[in-house]
Design a protein around this motif. Structure first.
Motif, PDB file in Angstrom:
ATOM      1  N   SER A   1       0.860  -1.182   0.000  1.00  0.00           N
ATOM      2  CA  SER A   1       0.000   0.000   0.000  1.00  0.00           C
ATOM      3  C   SER A   1       0.897   1.232   0.000  1.00  0.00           C
ATOM      4  CB  SER A   1      -0.912   0.021   1.233  1.00  0.00           C
ATOM      5  OG  SER A   1      -1.785  -1.092   1.220  1.00  0.00           O
ATOM      6  N   LEU A   2       0.550   2.178  -0.848  1.00  0.00           N
ATOM      7  CA  LEU A   2       1.342   3.395  -0.980  1.00  0.00           C
ATOM      8  C   LEU A   2       0.585   4.557  -0.350  1.00  0.00           C
ATOM      9  CD1 LEU A   2       3.942   4.604  -2.202  1.00  0.00           C
ATOM     10  CD2 LEU A   2       2.602   5.158  -4.238  1.00  0.00           C
ATOM     11  N   ALA A   3       1.185   5.118   0.699  1.00  0.00           N
ATOM     12  CA  ALA A   3       0.600   6.280   1.377  1.00  0.00           C
ATOM     13  C   ALA A   3       1.560   7.459   1.219  1.00  0.00           C
ATOM     14  CB  ALA A   3       0.347   5.980   2.846  1.00  0.00           C
ATOM     15  N   ILE A   4       1.046   8.644   1.411  1.00  0.00           N
ATOM     16  CA  ILE A   4       1.845   9.852   1.319  1.00  0.00           C
ATOM     17  C   ILE A   4       1.874  10.521   2.680  1.00  0.00           C
ATOM     18  CG2 ILE A   4      -0.132  11.236   0.539  1.00  0.00           C
ATOM     19  CD1 ILE A   4       3.562  11.677  -0.512  1.00  0.00           C
ATOM     20  N   LEU A   5       3.046  10.891   3.146  1.00  0.00           N
ATOM     21  CA  LEU A   5       3.249  11.490   4.458  1.00  0.00           C
ATOM     22  C   LEU A   5       3.425  12.993   4.286  1.00  0.00           C
ATOM     23  CD1 LEU A   5       3.813  11.215   7.536  1.00  0.00           C
ATOM     24  CD2 LEU A   5       6.218  10.827   6.946  1.00  0.00           C
TER      25      LEU A   5
ATOM     26  N   ARG B   1       4.874  14.883   1.231  1.00  0.00           N
ATOM     27  CA  ARG B   1       6.304  14.991   0.914  1.00  0.00           C
ATOM     28  C   ARG B   1       6.995  13.645   0.792  1.00  0.00           C
ATOM     29  NH1 ARG B   1       9.776  18.451   4.839  1.00  0.00           N
ATOM     30  NH2 ARG B   1      11.291  17.150   3.734  1.00  0.00           N
ATOM     31  N   TRP B   2       6.689  12.700   1.666  1.00  0.00           N
ATOM     32  CA  TRP B   2       7.390  11.420   1.675  1.00  0.00           C
ATOM     33  C   TRP B   2       6.399  10.293   1.421  1.00  0.00           C
ATOM     34  CZ3 TRP B   2      11.681  10.534   5.889  1.00  0.00           C
ATOM     35  CH2 TRP B   2      12.747  11.436   5.656  1.00  0.00           C
ATOM     36  N   TRP B   3       6.922   9.240   0.750  1.00  0.00           N
ATOM     37  CA  TRP B   3       6.140   8.018   0.637  1.00  0.00           C
ATOM     38  C   TRP B   3       6.151   7.283   1.964  1.00  0.00           C
ATOM     39  CZ3 TRP B   3       3.285   8.684  -3.177  1.00  0.00           C
ATOM     40  CH2 TRP B   3       3.705   8.938  -4.465  1.00  0.00           C
ATOM     41  N   LEU B   4       5.054   6.646   2.267  1.00  0.00           N
ATOM     42  CA  LEU B   4       4.943   5.729   3.399  1.00  0.00           C
ATOM     43  C   LEU B   4       4.458   4.409   2.801  1.00  0.00           C
ATOM     44  CD1 LEU B   4       5.287   5.612   6.479  1.00  0.00           C
ATOM     45  CD2 LEU B   4       2.849   6.083   6.688  1.00  0.00           C
ATOM     46  N   ILE B   5       5.394   3.474   2.624  1.00  0.00           N
ATOM     47  CA  ILE B   5       5.108   2.221   1.934  1.00  0.00           C
ATOM     48  C   ILE B   5       4.801   1.162   2.985  1.00  0.00           C
ATOM     49  CG2 ILE B   5       5.988   0.520   0.296  1.00  0.00           C
ATOM     50  CD1 ILE B   5       7.799   2.643  -0.842  1.00  0.00           C
TER      51      ILE B   5
ATOM     52  N   LEU C   1      -2.882   6.264  -0.802  1.00  0.00           N
ATOM     53  CA  LEU C   1      -3.274   6.665  -2.147  1.00  0.00           C
ATOM     54  C   LEU C   1      -3.789   5.486  -2.971  1.00  0.00           C
ATOM     55  CD1 LEU C   1      -0.378   9.113  -3.116  1.00  0.00           C
ATOM     56  CD2 LEU C   1      -2.662   9.683  -2.281  1.00  0.00           C
ATOM     57  N   SER C   2      -3.059   4.381  -2.933  1.00  0.00           N
ATOM     58  CA  SER C   2      -3.427   3.250  -3.774  1.00  0.00           C
ATOM     59  C   SER C   2      -2.709   2.010  -3.271  1.00  0.00           C
ATOM     60  CB  SER C   2      -3.060   3.524  -5.240  1.00  0.00           C
ATOM     61  OG  SER C   2      -3.426   2.438  -6.059  1.00  0.00           O
ATOM     62  N   THR C   3      -3.130   0.862  -3.766  1.00  0.00           N
ATOM     63  CA  THR C   3      -2.492  -0.418  -3.461  1.00  0.00           C
ATOM     64  C   THR C   3      -1.906  -0.990  -4.755  1.00  0.00           C
ATOM     65  OG1 THR C   3      -4.583  -1.598  -3.755  1.00  0.00           O
ATOM     66  CG2 THR C   3      -4.002  -0.889  -1.518  1.00  0.00           C
ATOM     67  N   PHE C   4      -0.906  -1.821  -4.594  1.00  0.00           N
ATOM     68  CA  PHE C   4      -0.171  -2.361  -5.737  1.00  0.00           C
ATOM     69  C   PHE C   4      -0.007  -3.854  -5.550  1.00  0.00           C
ATOM     70  CE2 PHE C   4       4.001  -3.302  -7.779  1.00  0.00           C
ATOM     71  CZ  PHE C   4       3.632  -3.030  -9.089  1.00  0.00           C
TER      72      PHE C   4
ATOM     73  N   ALA D   1       6.072   6.450  -9.463  1.00  0.00           N
ATOM     74  CA  ALA D   1       6.158   7.619 -10.330  1.00  0.00           C
ATOM     75  C   ALA D   1       4.792   7.990 -10.898  1.00  0.00           C
ATOM     76  CB  ALA D   1       7.148   7.351 -11.465  1.00  0.00           C
ATOM     77  N   GLY D   2       3.995   6.987 -11.234  1.00  0.00           N
ATOM     78  CA  GLY D   2       2.656   7.283 -11.739  1.00  0.00           C
ATOM     79  C   GLY D   2       1.755   7.917 -10.702  1.00  0.00           C
ATOM     80  N   GLN D   3       1.829   7.456  -9.455  1.00  0.00           N
ATOM     81  CA  GLN D   3       1.023   8.054  -8.405  1.00  0.00           C
ATOM     82  C   GLN D   3       1.470   9.478  -8.091  1.00  0.00           C
ATOM     83  OE1 GLN D   3      -1.716   6.900  -6.844  1.00  0.00           O
ATOM     84  NE2 GLN D   3      -1.678   5.194  -8.297  1.00  0.00           N
ATOM     85  N   ALA D   4       2.775   9.732  -8.149  1.00  0.00           N
ATOM     86  CA  ALA D   4       3.258  11.093  -7.918  1.00  0.00           C
ATOM     87  C   ALA D   4       2.773  12.044  -9.002  1.00  0.00           C
ATOM     88  CB  ALA D   4       4.785  11.092  -7.844  1.00  0.00           C
ATOM     89  N   GLN D   5       2.806  11.586 -10.249  1.00  0.00           N
ATOM     90  CA  GLN D   5       2.341  12.440 -11.332  1.00  0.00           C
ATOM     91  C   GLN D   5       0.843  12.641 -11.290  1.00  0.00           C
ATOM     92  OE1 GLN D   5       3.358  10.886 -15.179  1.00  0.00           O
ATOM     93  NE2 GLN D   5       2.686  12.725 -16.267  1.00  0.00           N
ATOM     94  N   ARG D   6       0.109  11.594 -10.942  1.00  0.00           N
ATOM     95  CA  ARG D   6      -1.355  11.705 -10.921  1.00  0.00           C
ATOM     96  C   ARG D   6      -1.814  12.645  -9.818  1.00  0.00           C
ATOM     97  NH1 ARG D   6      -4.333   6.098 -10.751  1.00  0.00           N
ATOM     98  NH2 ARG D   6      -3.183   6.040 -12.729  1.00  0.00           N
ATOM     99  N   ASN D   7      -1.122  12.649  -8.681  1.00  0.00           N
ATOM    100  CA  ASN D   7      -1.526  13.481  -7.555  1.00  0.00           C
ATOM    101  C   ASN D   7      -0.713  14.773  -7.441  1.00  0.00           C
ATOM    102  OD1 ASN D   7      -3.506  11.634  -5.804  1.00  0.00           O
ATOM    103  ND2 ASN D   7      -1.859  10.326  -6.581  1.00  0.00           N
ATOM    104  N   ALA D   8       0.111  15.084  -8.450  1.00  0.00           N
ATOM    105  CA  ALA D   8       0.893  16.322  -8.477  1.00  0.00           C
ATOM    106  C   ALA D   8       1.730  16.474  -7.207  1.00  0.00           C
ATOM    107  CB  ALA D   8      -0.016  17.536  -8.669  1.00  0.00           C
ATOM    108  N   LEU D   9       2.551  15.444  -6.917  1.00  0.00           N
ATOM    109  CA  LEU D   9       3.351  15.421  -5.703  1.00  0.00           C
ATOM    110  C   LEU D   9       4.825  15.580  -6.045  1.00  0.00           C
ATOM    111  CD1 LEU D   9       1.637  12.404  -3.893  1.00  0.00           C
ATOM    112  CD2 LEU D   9       1.300  14.837  -3.404  1.00  0.00           C
TER     113      LEU D   9
END
Length: 285
Positions: A135-139, A142-146, A177-180, A205-213
């Motif tokens: 699961s990919l979370a955003i902290l 700024r930071w990924w929380l995997i 944000l999403s699960t993989f 990279a796709g999640q960062a671009q989709r959420n403008a992070l």
């Protein structure tokens, strides 16, 4: 000027069979009228003759060889699509199928010249792909929380993770944000680890671009998972992104010593967070 018979043949070849002159140039002489015979249509061969024509006789092969020796242009070999037709023709005529010998490969030609046949290129071994979920979370944007997908956090484990973030000086603001799930296609591969690593990178990279992070760091929770070893332990050359690996919080609930051993990891993560934040604030816009 092209004669009428030849002009009509050109038009007929182009599919224009009915043509009559409609205009005449001023002071132009009238075209001469002549008669010519149209070419006879080719005689259709009998069914048996057509079947035999599909089969190649040794005399035909010898004739082609003689033509090559005399310097004539070689006749192109039959295309692969003609081989089944020849086989079907032999079956209809009651003849045994011809055994075609494949042309020698470059390796066989080299072996024939050198007399060696014990050199072979090793075949790449194909293995089953890695299987995992995360699961990919955003902290704090700024930071990924995997987080591990096969072993989700319990309520107590999630509370402990928030306490660890607060103890490291990080904001307790994260959202999934999403699960993989990997693999995307269940097929064997020659390098399961490299393909899984590339899949995670493309997913992030796709999640960062989709959420403008603008992500400059990551905390990998549950570093003992099969996928955790695919992520870098430290920033790569020329990369400012910080990677932090923390153990699964559920493994720390019953041990005070395990929680104490995590303190250096928390402090290092806090230092990288503040250092990256100071660089972002002072960087020119």
């Amino acid at each position: 000027m092209t004669p009428d018979p030849q002009r009509l043949q050109y038009l007929e070849a182009m599919g224009i069979t009915a043509w009559t002159s409609r205009y005449r140039f001023v002071n132009a002489r009238e075209s001469e009228r002549s008669e010519w015979q149209l070419p006879e249509a080719p005689k259709k061969a009998a069914p048996g003759e057509r079947l035999h024509a599909l089969l190649e006789t040794p005399a035909d092969a010898a004739g082609r060889s003689a033509g090559h020796a005399a310097g004539e242009a070689p006749t192109p070999d039959a295309s692969p699509s003609e081989a089944p037709a020849s086989s079907r023709a032999r079956a209809l005529l009651g003849e045994p199928p011809a055994t075609a010998k494949a042309p020698p490969s470059a390796l066989e030609n080299a072996e024939a010249e050198t007399g060696e046949n014990d050199v072979f290129a090793p075949a790449l071994e194909r293995r089953d792909p890695l299987r995992f979920r995360l699961s990919l979370a955003i902290l704090a944007e700024r930071w990924w929380l995997i987080l591990p997908g096969e072993r989700p956090l319990s309520s107590a484990g999630e509370a402990l993770l928030n306490q660890q973030l607060a103890a490291a000086g990080l904001p307790v603001e994260w959202r999934i944000l999403s699960t993989f799930s990997w693999p995307l296609m269940d097929v064997p591969t020659t390098d399961p680890e490299a393909e899984a690593r590339e899949g995670i990178e493309v997913f992030c990279a796709g999640q960062a671009q989709r959420n403008a992070l603008q992500v400059d760091g990551a905390i990998v929770v549950g570093a003992d998972g099969a996928w955790a070893g695919l992520l870098p332990e430290a920033p790569a050359d020329g990369e400012s992104m910080s990677w932090q690996h923390w153990p699964h919080p559920d493994d720390l609930l019953g041990s005070a010593d395990a929680k104490r051993d995590c303190w250096p990891l928390l402090r290092r993560a806090g230092d990288h967070w503040r250092l990256a934040g100071d660089g972002a604030e002072t960087a020119p816009r």
